[in-house]
Design an enzyme around this catalytic site. Structure first.
Site, PDB file in Angstrom:
ATOM      1  N   GLY A 162      -2.129   0.922  23.019  1.00 41.45           N
ATOM      2  CA  GLY A 162      -3.110   1.991  22.783  1.00 41.45           C
ATOM      3  C   GLY A 162      -2.518   3.378  22.861  1.00 41.45           C
ATOM      4  O   GLY A 162      -3.250   4.371  22.816  1.00 41.45           O
TER       5      GLY A 162
ATOM      6  N   GLU B  24       4.159   1.766  -0.589  1.00 38.64           N
ATOM      7  CA  GLU B  24       5.043   1.952  -1.751  1.00 38.64           C
ATOM      8  C   GLU B  24       4.228   2.075  -3.041  1.00 38.64           C
ATOM      9  O   GLU B  24       4.634   2.761  -3.976  1.00 38.64           O
ATOM     10  CB  GLU B  24       6.056   0.810  -1.857  1.00 38.64           C
ATOM     11  CG  GLU B  24       7.021   0.735  -0.672  1.00 38.64           C
ATOM     12  CD  GLU B  24       8.068   1.842  -0.623  1.00 38.64           C
ATOM     13  OE1 GLU B  24       7.853   2.924  -1.215  1.00 38.64           O
ATOM     14  OE2 GLU B  24       9.111   1.635   0.025  1.00 38.64           O
ATOM     15  N   GLY B  25       3.079   1.400  -3.089  1.00 39.07           N
ATOM     16  CA  GLY B  25       2.190   1.550  -4.257  1.00 39.07           C
ATOM     17  C   GLY B  25       1.742   2.993  -4.389  1.00 39.07           C
ATOM     18  O   GLY B  25       1.749   3.580  -5.480  1.00 39.07           O
TER      19      GLY B  25
ATOM     20  N   GLN C  37       2.854   7.359  15.504  1.00 40.30           N
ATOM     21  CA  GLN C  37       2.218   8.675  15.620  1.00 40.30           C
ATOM     22  C   GLN C  37       1.908   9.231  14.235  1.00 40.30           C
ATOM     23  O   GLN C  37       2.570   8.897  13.260  1.00 40.30           O
ATOM     24  CB  GLN C  37       3.148   9.641  16.363  1.00 40.30           C
ATOM     25  CG  GLN C  37       4.532   9.718  15.744  1.00 40.30           C
ATOM     26  CD  GLN C  37       5.486  10.616  16.512  1.00 40.30           C
ATOM     27  OE1 GLN C  37       5.122  11.187  17.540  1.00 40.30           O
ATOM     28  NE2 GLN C  37       6.695  10.765  16.018  1.00 40.30           N
TER      29      GLN C  37
ATOM     30  N   ARG D 152     -10.805  -1.137  10.041  1.00 40.52           N
ATOM     31  CA  ARG D 152     -10.197   0.120  10.478  1.00 40.52           C
ATOM     32  C   ARG D 152     -10.691   0.463  11.874  1.00 40.52           C
ATOM     33  O   ARG D 152     -11.752   0.018  12.317  1.00 40.52           O
ATOM     34  CB  ARG D 152     -10.490   1.231   9.473  1.00 40.52           C
ATOM     35  CG  ARG D 152      -9.535   1.125   8.297  1.00 40.52           C
ATOM     36  CD  ARG D 152      -9.698   2.231   7.317  1.00 40.52           C
ATOM     37  NE  ARG D 152     -10.745   1.953   6.369  1.00 40.52           N
ATOM     38  CZ  ARG D 152     -10.961   2.691   5.277  1.00 40.52           C
ATOM     39  NH1 ARG D 152     -10.207   3.729   5.038  1.00 40.52           N
ATOM     40  NH2 ARG D 152     -11.931   2.384   4.443  1.00 40.52           N
TER      41      ARG D 152
ATOM     42  N   THR E 166      -0.820   7.178  18.118  1.00 39.27           N
ATOM     43  CA  THR E 166      -1.781   8.257  17.829  1.00 39.27           C
ATOM     44  C   THR E 166      -2.173   8.282  16.346  1.00 39.27           C
ATOM     45  O   THR E 166      -1.433   7.816  15.482  1.00 39.27           O
ATOM     46  CB  THR E 166      -1.205   9.646  18.178  1.00 39.27           C
ATOM     47  OG1 THR E 166      -0.112   9.940  17.309  1.00 39.27           O
ATOM     48  CG2 THR E 166      -0.763   9.714  19.626  1.00 39.27           C
ATOM     49  N   ARG E 167      -3.370   8.833  16.117  1.00 39.69           N
ATOM     50  CA  ARG E 167      -3.841   9.112  14.762  1.00 39.69           C
ATOM     51  C   ARG E 167      -4.624  10.431  14.831  1.00 39.69           C
ATOM     52  O   ARG E 167      -5.121  10.811  15.899  1.00 39.69           O
ATOM     53  CB  ARG E 167      -4.779   8.014  14.228  1.00 39.69           C
ATOM     54  CG  ARG E 167      -4.144   6.658  13.987  1.00 39.69           C
ATOM     55  CD  ARG E 167      -3.150   6.679  12.844  1.00 39.69           C
ATOM     56  NE  ARG E 167      -2.671   5.326  12.524  1.00 39.69           N
ATOM     57  CZ  ARG E 167      -1.635   4.740  13.134  1.00 39.69           C
ATOM     58  NH1 ARG E 167      -0.972   5.364  14.097  1.00 39.69           N
ATOM     59  NH2 ARG E 167      -1.260   3.536  12.756  1.00 39.69           N
TER      60      ARG E 167
ATOM     61  N   TYR F 185       0.836  -1.203   0.000  1.00 37.43           N
ATOM     62  CA  TYR F 185       0.000   0.000   0.000  1.00 37.43           C
ATOM     63  C   TYR F 185       0.872   1.255   0.000  1.00 37.43           C
ATOM     64  O   TYR F 185       0.747   2.119  -0.869  1.00 37.43           O
ATOM     65  CB  TYR F 185      -0.906  -0.025   1.226  1.00 37.43           C
ATOM     66  CG  TYR F 185      -1.886   1.124   1.313  1.00 37.43           C
ATOM     67  CD1 TYR F 185      -2.994   1.195   0.480  1.00 37.43           C
ATOM     68  CD2 TYR F 185      -1.715   2.137   2.263  1.00 37.43           C
ATOM     69  CE1 TYR F 185      -3.903   2.247   0.580  1.00 37.43           C
ATOM     70  CE2 TYR F 185      -2.622   3.181   2.370  1.00 37.43           C
ATOM     71  CZ  TYR F 185      -3.711   3.236   1.528  1.00 37.43           C
ATOM     72  OH  TYR F 185      -4.614   4.274   1.636  1.00 37.43           O
TER      73      TYR F 185
END
Ligand code: NAD
Ligand code: UDP
Length: 312
Positions: free
Chosen positions: A206, A146-147, A275, A185, A209-210, A144
């Site tokens: 946990g 590198e694509g 992160q 997800r 971060t996102r 994903y």
């Protein structure tokens, strides 16, 4: 009013984009092979005179006369893009070549849905567009990451070599209604688990971060980028700079749903970024764009969607 092609239009983000473009009066052609997208996502559009659906795989050529192309076709969740990694790479690379070839032939403007994954596991925080990233080329996320990186390269080479009118956006984690309930997800997983009273699965401790952007904000940024001034190619980050740990996200979902689900801890997948947070100064300056929907508000809307879906 324009003729617009949206690849991956039956997917989560694509279905919202098609809706907005149809409502604005454009002629919209949605191309999808239904790998992760569903007809359900676009069903309300099928009766619109200015919407057309073509079942097609972007690894094969297609010829349609359009003014603009949004190239979104590609599985986006780790579970789905790792299911057939060779196909994921083909979709990104051959899909990009086919859409750029089409744009060159019919003189369309073409926008690539790239990703914050091009930054890999970033050692610069937050991430500005100038950062080149820290990506493992041989890991399980590489098909994903590198694509998508190769697709960006193709966009800029077609621009330099053939003068193709390109726009590149780097999307950070986006969520909202029409996400596939089974796609693994984090936002959809936690919400579905909470609503069903199942354990909430946190990978690792946990603390990773996102930054989560609500889909309406993102679609607004995408359309602004497509219609931005000549010569502005990007790449431009589109995301919400609010940064949360996965534990914070789990607790928010538990609070809003009032669920009594328990949090359980599972192994952290290989190369999971620790992160992620976008710098959005460029989007503010060039597109006059910034997100307006905060995480609590967006989660409420998304939870409402999944509650209805689960009851059906
Ligand atoms: P999604 O899986 O819901 O949508 C992808 C769509 O592409 C699906 O409808 C799928 O059937 C279609 N598709 C896949 N392979 C195809 C092929 N070979 N030919 C034709 N159609 C194909 O995912 P999404 O979240 O809506 O993502 C849309 C785009 O945005 C993707 O390119 C993704 O990489 C990018 N993106 C999304 C996020 C996010 O957080 N949602 C973040 C960064 C980038
Ligand atoms: N994650 C989690 N529990 C889940 C699904 C995901 O803790 O049930 C974590 C995952 O390990 C990652 C983060 O949530 O750290 C975001 O995962 P997602 O797959 O949504 O997006 P990406 O890793 O591509 O940003």
């Amino acid at each position: 009013m324009k003729r617009i092609l949206v690849t991956g239009g039956a997917g989560f983000i694509g279905s919202h984009l098609c809706r907005r473009l149809v409502d604005e009066g454009n002629d919209v052609i949605c191309v999808d092979n239904f790998f992760t997208g569903t007809k359900r996502n676009i069903e309300p559009l099928l009766d619109c005179h200015n919407f057309e659906l073509i079942r097609h795989d972007v690894t094969k050529e297609i010829l349609v006369e359009v003014d603009q192309i949004y190239n979104l076709a590609c599985p986006a969740s780790p579970v789905h893009y790792q299911y057939n990694p060779v196909k994921t790479m083909k979709t990104s690379v051959m899909g990009a070549i086919n859409m750029l070839g089409l744009a060159k032939r019919v003189k369309a403007r073409v926008l690539q849905a790239s990703t914050s994954e091009v930054y890999g596991n970033p050692n610069v925080h937050p991430q500005p567009e100038e950062y080149w990233g820290n990506v493992n080329p041989i890991g399980i996320r590489s098909c994903y990451d590198e694509g998508k990186r190769a697709a960006e390269t193709l966009f800029f080479d077609y621009h330099r070599q053939n003068n193709v009118d390109i726009k590149v956006i780097r999307i950070f984690n986006t969520y909202g209604p029409n996400m596939n309930a089974n796609d693994g997800r984090v936002v959809s997983n936690f919400i579905v688990q909470a609503l069903k009273g199942e354990d909430i699965t946190i990978y690792g401790d946990g603390s990773q971060t996102r930054s989560f952007c609500y889909v309406d904000d993102l679609v607004d940024g995408m359309i602004r980028m497509m219609n931005s001034r000549d010569g502005f190619t990007g790449p431009v980050n589109l995301g919400n700079p609010g940064e949360f740990t996965m534990l914070e996200l789990a607790n928010k979902v538990l609070n809003i749903t009032g669920s009594s689900s328990k949090i359980v801890y599972k192994p952290l997948p290989q190369d999971d970024p620790t992160q992620r947070k976008p710098v959005i100064d460029l989007a503010k300056k060039e597109l006059d764009w910034e997100p307006h929907i905060n995480l609590d508000e967006g989660l409420k809307k998304t939870i409402e969607y999944f509650s209805k879906l689960i009851q059906e």
